[in-house]
Design an enzyme around this catalytic site. Sequence first.
Site, mmCIF file in Angstrom:
data_model
loop_
_atom_site.group_PDB
_atom_site.id
_atom_site.type_symbol
_atom_site.label_atom_id
_atom_site.label_comp_id
_atom_site.label_asym_id
_atom_site.label_seq_id
_atom_site.Cartn_x
_atom_site.Cartn_y
_atom_site.Cartn_z
ATOM 1 N N ASP A 132 0.839 -1.201 0.000
ATOM 2 C CA ASP A 132 0.000 0.000 0.000
ATOM 3 C C ASP A 132 0.877 1.255 0.000
ATOM 4 O OD1 ASP A 132 0.542 1.050 2.703
ATOM 5 O OD2 ASP A 132 -0.564 -0.680 3.470
ATOM 6 N N HIS A 135 8.220 -5.422 -1.350
ATOM 7 C CA HIS A 135 7.345 -6.357 -2.066
ATOM 8 C C HIS A 135 6.534 -5.692 -3.183
ATOM 9 C CE1 HIS A 135 7.511 -9.267 1.619
ATOM 10 N NE2 HIS A 135 8.603 -9.288 0.885
HETATM 11 P P1 OAD Z 1 1.153 -10.955 8.350
HETATM 12 O O1 OAD Z 1 -0.297 -10.984 8.020
HETATM 13 O O2 OAD Z 1 1.939 -12.188 8.204
HETATM 14 O O3 OAD Z 1 1.352 -10.447 9.852
HETATM 15 C C1 OAD Z 1 0.628 -9.331 10.321
HETATM 16 C C2 OAD Z 1 1.163 -8.934 11.668
HETATM 17 O O4 OAD Z 1 0.496 -7.735 12.049
HETATM 18 C C3 OAD Z 1 0.910 -9.974 12.772
HETATM 19 O O5 OAD Z 1 2.087 -10.173 13.528
HETATM 20 C C4 OAD Z 1 -0.195 -9.311 13.618
HETATM 21 O O6 OAD Z 1 -0.092 -9.657 15.010
HETATM 22 C C5 OAD Z 1 0.129 -7.843 13.405
HETATM 23 N N1 OAD Z 1 -1.023 -6.928 13.630
HETATM 24 C C6 OAD Z 1 -2.345 -7.159 13.483
HETATM 25 N N2 OAD Z 1 -3.047 -6.052 13.796
HETATM 26 C C7 OAD Z 1 -2.149 -5.106 14.140
HETATM 27 C C8 OAD Z 1 -2.250 -3.737 14.569
HETATM 28 N N3 OAD Z 1 -3.426 -3.126 14.700
HETATM 29 N N4 OAD Z 1 -1.102 -3.077 14.854
HETATM 30 C C9 OAD Z 1 0.114 -3.687 14.727
HETATM 31 N N5 OAD Z 1 0.266 -4.968 14.343
HETATM 32 C C10 OAD Z 1 -0.843 -5.666 14.052
HETATM 33 O O7 OAD Z 1 1.779 -9.736 7.485
HETATM 34 P P2 OAD Z 1 3.295 -9.478 7.069
HETATM 35 O O8 OAD Z 1 4.231 -9.956 8.115
HETATM 36 O O9 OAD Z 1 3.376 -8.063 6.641
HETATM 37 O O10 OAD Z 1 3.837 -10.470 0.736
HETATM 38 O O11 OAD Z 1 3.415 -10.405 5.800
HETATM 39 C C11 OAD Z 1 4.592 -10.413 5.053
HETATM 40 C C12 OAD Z 1 4.295 -10.658 3.599
HETATM 41 O O12 OAD Z 1 3.509 -11.828 3.459
HETATM 42 C C13 OAD Z 1 3.495 -9.591 2.926
HETATM 43 O O13 OAD Z 1 4.279 -8.488 2.497
HETATM 44 C C14 OAD Z 1 2.853 -10.296 1.773
HETATM 45 C C15 OAD Z 1 2.487 -11.594 2.439
HETATM 46 O O14 OAD Z 1 2.447 -12.706 1.643
HETATM 47 C C16 OAD Z 1 3.462 -10.476 -0.540
HETATM 48 O O15 OAD Z 1 2.314 -10.386 -0.902
HETATM 49 C C17 OAD Z 1 4.589 -10.592 -1.500
#
Ligand code: OAD
Length: 230
Positions: free
Chosen positions: A89, A104
Site C-alpha cells: 500500500d 514487495h
Molecule cells: P502478516 O499478516 O503475516 O502479519 C501481520 C502482523 O500484524 C501480525 O504479527 C499481527 O499480530 C500484526 N497486527 C495485526 N493487527 C495489528 C495492529 N493493529 N497493529 C500492529 N500490528 C498488528 O503480514 P506481514 O508480516 O506483513 O507479501 O506479511 C509479510 C508478507 O507476506 C506480505 O508483504 C505479503 C504476504 O504474503 C506479498 O504479498 C509478496
Amino acid sequence: MKKLVFSTGAGISAESGIRTFRDSNGLWEEYPVMDVASHTGYLKNPELIHKFYNGLRKKLVDAQPNSAHYAIRDLESMFDVRVITQNVDDLHERAGVSNVLHLHGELMKVRSTKHEERVYTLTPDNLETSLDTRDEYGDPVRPHIVFFEEPVPNFSEGMKLAQQADIFVVIGTSLVVYPAASLIDCVRPGTPIFYIDPNPSNISRPNLTIIKKTASEGMKELTEILKTMQ
Ligand code: OAD
C-alpha cells in the site's frame, strides 16, 4: 541526526482497514496465496491475478493512513527516518513520510511484461487492469508486485539501511516471510531494537524491547521513548 529505521508489515495498516495476511480473517485465509501471490500462480491464471489486485486497489484508495503512519512522519523532525516496508500500500507516502523503500512492490503501480524497468503509476479513477491492458508501447502490463518465487530487488538496499540504523523499529509483521524477516539480523551489534505488535512473533535479540500493542498505541509509547534517545 541519528538514523531511525523502521521495518513495517501489514499490521501497521490494519487500523486503516487494510486486511493483514496471516491473522484470523487474513487475506490468505480467503485466497490461496500460491494462486494470487506467486509466480506460478501468475503463469497459471494471470486473469485471476489482475482481478485480485484490482480488488485490493479499490480498497486501498478508500483507506486513509492512521496515526501510526503519521507518528513515523512526525519523527522526521528529530531523526533521519527511513522506512523499509513489506506493504504494497501507499499509506506511508500518503502520510508524508519522505523515504520509503518497498520490498514487495507497490499496489498502485504496474509494469511492462516485456521491459520490467517500465513502471507506471495508476490513478484512483483508472486503477483496473486486465490481460488486455497495454502500455504506451503496446506491451501488456502486470502488477508491480514481488510474487513468491521471484527475486526481491530492493532487499540489498534494505539490508544497507538496517546496517546503518542507530535505532531499528519493527512494526506489525509476523516475521515469517524471508528475506524481509532477516532485516532485524542486519543491524549492528548494540543497536536498540523495538518491535510493536499486539501478537508479536516469539523472538529474542539483545537490546530488543517488545511493545505488545497495536501500531497506533505502540507508536505513542515509542515516540515518548525516542524523545529521550535523540
Ligand atoms: P502478516 O499478516 O503475516 O502479519 C501481520 C502482523 O500484524 C501480525 O504479527 C499481527 O499480530 C500484526 N497486527 C495485526 N493487527 C495489528 C495492529 N493493529 N497493529 C500492529 N500490528 C498488528 O503480514 P506481514 O508480516 O506483513 O507479501 O506479511 C509479510 C508478507 O507476506 C506480505 O508483504 C505479503 C504476504 O504474503 C506479498 O504479498 C509478496
